[in-house]
Design an enzyme around this catalytic site. Structure first.
Site, PDB file in Angstrom:
ATOM      1  N   GLU A 178      17.723  12.795  -5.630  1.00 52.44           N
ATOM      2  CA  GLU A 178      18.656  13.661  -6.358  1.00 52.44           C
ATOM      3  C   GLU A 178      18.658  13.385  -7.849  1.00 52.44           C
ATOM      4  O   GLU A 178      18.329  12.286  -8.308  1.00 52.44           O
ATOM      5  CB  GLU A 178      20.068  13.483  -5.795  1.00 52.44           C
ATOM      6  CG  GLU A 178      20.606  12.077  -5.928  1.00 52.44           C
ATOM      7  CD  GLU A 178      21.982  11.922  -5.276  1.00 52.44           C
ATOM      8  OE1 GLU A 178      22.084  12.151  -4.061  1.00 52.44           O
ATOM      9  OE2 GLU A 178      22.937  11.582  -5.994  1.00 52.44           O
ATOM     10  N   GLN A 204      24.102  18.792  -9.397  1.00 50.73           N
ATOM     11  CA  GLN A 204      23.418  17.767  -8.607  1.00 50.73           C
ATOM     12  C   GLN A 204      22.304  18.473  -7.816  1.00 50.73           C
ATOM     13  O   GLN A 204      22.596  19.267  -6.918  1.00 50.73           O
ATOM     14  CB  GLN A 204      24.403  17.101  -7.646  1.00 50.73           C
ATOM     15  CG  GLN A 204      23.788  16.004  -6.790  1.00 50.73           C
ATOM     16  CD  GLN A 204      24.786  15.475  -5.763  1.00 50.73           C
ATOM     17  OE1 GLN A 204      25.357  16.244  -5.002  1.00 50.73           O
ATOM     18  NE2 GLN A 204      24.996  14.174  -5.749  1.00 50.73           N
ATOM     19  N   HIS A 238      27.050  22.283  -1.748  1.00 53.45           N
ATOM     20  CA  HIS A 238      28.446  21.838  -1.684  1.00 53.45           C
ATOM     21  C   HIS A 238      29.063  21.825  -3.078  1.00 53.45           C
ATOM     22  O   HIS A 238      28.350  21.922  -4.075  1.00 53.45           O
ATOM     23  CB  HIS A 238      28.555  20.435  -1.048  1.00 53.45           C
ATOM     24  CG  HIS A 238      27.983  19.335  -1.876  1.00 53.45           C
ATOM     25  ND1 HIS A 238      26.655  18.956  -1.840  1.00 53.45           N
ATOM     26  CD2 HIS A 238      28.560  18.509  -2.795  1.00 53.45           C
ATOM     27  CE1 HIS A 238      26.443  17.954  -2.675  1.00 53.45           C
ATOM     28  NE2 HIS A 238      27.580  17.665  -3.277  1.00 53.45           N
TER      29      HIS A 238
END
Lengths: 148, 148
Positions: A43, A60, A84
């Site tokens: 990430e 992210q 998310h």
């Protein structure tokens, strides 16, 4: 209780290509990059702005490192896109307890390690109007592995 | 060019129920509510935090007002969840031109009216890694219908 949008998590198939897209298109730079073996992701955090609680808001970017990771499963079902959203708090354990007491299932029995030594919990998307929701306490708000 | 995450747009089937969820669960309050007939949505802006460019970050809850609106189609395909993310800029027309010059399709030939008298354009999600992306200039950054 929740004082900022900490980040928006975006699932991608090729982290380097996604980083290049966001840099080339909008000028966003990578503030941090890591591999989270537990979650099966590589990430990158791209800082977008500072927030009035002293924190910041990031994108992210998440690339799966194995086929059985949650992000790999998301990509197989939905393709690339928003995975998310995460709200920042100064007390993730307390926030998780409050939210849990209001009928939302907290998926992590205790806060676990997130990006940049944060502490995080995830909430059940079915209890949050279809939005996979994360609560995050930044390292400089008392997060970090040492406390966990 | 882009100085904040302005909002995360969330598609819902019942705006009042979603507002009640976010208030009850997290304490977020409605800063603004309106109907956008052009886009076929009833929407509420819930302010989460201020940003270091002098703006703020919101959750934008979107309920369709008619079956042929983009949000109604999204709900039919995906169910409730994150619909788009929006980046704030002081100059939406300039930002759209820059981004368009970098190979991203801008879906609006000229900025149109968004929440709270902002001016907005949408970018093609296929050019943005599956993320429906909006650029927004707030009313106090020179947005508003008068300019449009």
């Amino acid at each position: 209780m929740l004082t900022r949008i900490d980040h928006v998590g975006i699932a991608c198939v090729d982290l380097d290509a996604s980083i290049a897209f966001y840099r080339r298109t909008y000028g966003f730079e990578v503030a941090h990059e890591e591999v989270n073996e537990e979650q099966g992701v590589r990430e990158a955090m791209l800082r977008v702005n500072g927030t009035d609680d002293g924190g910041a808001t990031y994108l992210q970017l998440l690339e799966p490192t194995r086929d059985d990771s949650p992000v790999a499963k998301f990509l197989a079902r939905h393709g690339e896109g928003v995975h998310h959203i995460a709200f920042g708090t100064a007390d993730v354990a307390g926030a998780a307890e409050e939210v849990g007491g209001r009928g939302v299932r907290v998926l992590d029995p205790a806060p676990r390690h997130g990006s940049m030594d944060s502490r995080i919990v995830f909430l059940h998307p079915k209890d949050c109007g279809g939005v996979l929701t994360e609560l995050v306490q930044a390292a400089d708000q008392g997060g970090g592995r040492g406390e966990g």
